[in-house]
Design an enzyme around this catalytic site. Structure first.
Site, short mmCIF file in Angstrom:
data_model
loop_
_atom_site.label_atom_id
_atom_site.label_comp_id
_atom_site.label_asym_id
_atom_site.label_seq_id
_atom_site.Cartn_x
_atom_site.Cartn_y
_atom_site.Cartn_z
N ASP A 12 0.87 -1.26 -0.01
CA ASP A 12 -0.07 0.03 0.01
C ASP A 12 1.05 1.25 -0.11
O ASP A 12 2.02 1.00 0.02
CB ASP A 12 -0.89 -0.04 1.37
CG ASP A 12 -1.74 1.14 1.35
OD1 ASP A 12 -2.37 1.60 0.45
OD2 ASP A 12 -1.81 1.67 2.62
N TYR A 44 -0.59 8.60 -2.10
CA TYR A 44 -0.60 8.19 -3.58
C TYR A 44 -1.72 9.12 -4.06
O TYR A 44 -2.06 9.50 -5.34
CB TYR A 44 -0.94 6.71 -3.71
CG TYR A 44 0.37 5.96 -3.80
CD1 TYR A 44 1.63 6.21 -3.38
CD2 TYR A 44 0.11 4.50 -4.23
CE1 TYR A 44 2.62 5.33 -3.17
CE2 TYR A 44 1.13 3.57 -4.05
CZ TYR A 44 2.51 4.25 -3.81
OH TYR A 44 3.49 3.01 -3.50
N CYS A 75 -4.28 -1.27 -1.92
CA CYS A 75 -4.62 0.07 -2.20
C CYS A 75 -5.43 0.26 -3.23
O CYS A 75 -5.27 -0.02 -4.41
CB CYS A 75 -3.14 0.66 -2.19
SG CYS A 75 -2.86 2.49 -2.67
N ASN A 76 -6.65 0.93 -3.03
CA ASN A 76 -7.56 1.32 -4.25
C ASN A 76 -6.98 2.25 -5.40
O ASN A 76 -7.26 2.16 -6.42
CB ASN A 76 -8.86 1.90 -3.78
CG ASN A 76 -9.66 0.83 -2.74
OD1 ASN A 76 -10.76 0.51 -2.99
ND2 ASN A 76 -9.27 0.88 -1.54
N THR A 77 -6.15 3.11 -4.93
CA THR A 77 -5.58 4.05 -5.72
C THR A 77 -4.44 3.52 -6.59
O THR A 77 -4.53 3.72 -7.83
CB THR A 77 -4.75 5.24 -4.74
OG1 THR A 77 -5.79 5.70 -3.95
CG2 THR A 77 -4.36 6.40 -5.72
N CYS A 185 -10.79 3.42 0.31
CA CYS A 185 -9.45 3.49 0.48
C CYS A 185 -9.16 2.67 1.76
O CYS A 185 -9.77 2.72 2.70
CB CYS A 185 -9.23 5.00 0.84
SG CYS A 185 -7.47 5.43 1.59
N THR A 186 -8.00 2.04 1.58
CA THR A 186 -7.74 0.87 2.96
C THR A 186 -7.42 1.87 4.19
O THR A 186 -7.72 1.17 5.30
CB THR A 186 -6.76 0.21 2.59
OG1 THR A 186 -5.64 0.69 2.14
CG2 THR A 186 -7.16 -0.86 1.62
N HIS A 187 -6.85 3.01 3.93
CA HIS A 187 -6.70 3.92 5.38
C HIS A 187 -7.85 4.12 5.95
O HIS A 187 -7.97 4.48 7.33
CB HIS A 187 -6.01 5.11 4.85
CG HIS A 187 -4.47 5.04 4.43
ND1 HIS A 187 -4.09 4.53 3.36
CD2 HIS A 187 -3.45 5.53 5.21
CE1 HIS A 187 -2.79 4.97 3.35
NE2 HIS A 187 -2.34 5.22 4.34
N1 DGL Z 1 -4.61 3.35 0.84
C1 DGL Z 1 -4.88 3.81 -0.31
C2 DGL Z 1 -6.25 3.49 -1.02
O1 DGL Z 1 -6.68 2.42 -0.66
C3 DGL Z 1 -4.45 5.28 -0.52
C4 DGL Z 1 -4.08 6.31 0.38
C5 DGL Z 1 -3.03 7.47 -0.29
O2 DGL Z 1 -3.43 8.44 -0.85
O3 DGL Z 1 -1.92 7.35 -0.32
O4 DGL Z 1 -6.63 4.19 -1.84
#
Ligand code: DGL
Length: 261
Positions: A12, A44, A75-77, A185-187
């Site tokens: 991620d 990201y 990570c979705n991004t 988003c996983t965060h």
């Molecule tokens: N954890 C990431 C996601 O799932 C993105 C967080 C970021 O912007 O870095 O999209």
């Protein structure tokens, strides 16, 4: 030659993917894992596609050099930016990506009011735009980019209610009309319980961690790559940042129940 006892690589932009790793370990404790958090390059969500793509290739090369049997893009991004390219580049490896679980939110119902919380990159990428377009005729879909939630996690501020609550409230505002909120988003998974509290358990809060874990399991099973060892597997965590605190924070989040409901 890929073997059953090889590790599952997970990565991620930072510590969000630890919420995915936590679910993977929970459901497949006997697997070995290697996690790479790219905190030095987070977030990201505010970067260009070519910048994200370059980091993802670098991380995949690293994970492959460590000997992995599959890679989970937690990570979705990063998934929106380059999952197709990574699959083409590494055809012998199972590469599992993540995307906002809109389908689960809509769940064959009609006229759903759904809010998707994700990064700016994910929400504006073709992948998500195309998916949202297929539901937009029948449902009302709102998209909200939440960059501040990513930094709260990376800066270990999750437990600071006085800092977190005002920020969460701005992203959740107007929740009374919603049927569901998708955590794209996983965060954001760490905020799940807090969002449930704010929305008084009246809105479904959906994340993709359980679905992704089940998908990884079924892919490994199909390829006869599930680890058959019965003891607890190993977990190795790496981070691109020099800040050693991020490794201890990763371990803390991995063991915590924060966000789990
Ligand atoms: N954890 C990431 C996601 O799932 C993105 C967080 C970021 O912007 O870095 O999209």
């Amino acid at each position: 030659m890929i073997k059953q006892e090889d590790a599952i690589g997970v990565f991620d932009s930072g510590l969000g993917g630890i919420s995915v790793l936590r679910e993977l370990v929970n459901q497949m404790p006997n697997e070995n894992y290697i996690y790479y958090g790219d905190s030095a390059y987070a977030p990201y969500g505010e970067k260009r596609k070519d910048q994200i793509r370059e980091r993802c290739i670098w991380i995949c090369e690293f994970l492959i050099s460590q000997g992995v049997k599959a890679i989970v893009i937690a990570c979705n991004t990063a998934t929106s930016a380059c999952v197709d390219e990574l699959r083409t580049r590494y055809p012998n490896l199972s590469i599992i990506g993540m995307e906002p679980a809109l389908k689960v939110a809509v769940n064959d119902k009609i006229n759903q009011n759904v809010r998707v919380l994700a990064t700016k990159f994910t929400l504006t990428a073709d992948k998500f735009q195309n998916m949202a377009a297929t539901y937009a005729g029948q449902h009302h879909i709102e998209c909200v980019a939440c960059p501040k939630l990513v930094s709260l996690v990376e800066q270990d501020q999750l437990m600071k209610q006085d800092v977190v609550m005002p920020i969460l409230n701005t992203y959740i505002k107007g929740w009374e009309t919603l049927d569901s909120i998708v955590l794209g988003c996983t965060h954001f998974v760490y905020f799940k319980q807090m969002i449930k509290d704010i929305t008084q358990y009246k809105v479904k809060i959906i994340d993709g961690n359980d679905g992704t874990t089940k998908h990884v399991q079924s892919i490994l099973q199909t390829k006869n790559l599930l680890n058959t060892q019965t003891c607890q597997g190993s977990i190795r965590i790496f981070n691109s940042s020099d800040d050693q605190q991020l490794l201890s924070l990763s371990n803390k989040l991995l063991k915590s129940k924060i966000g789990l409901v």
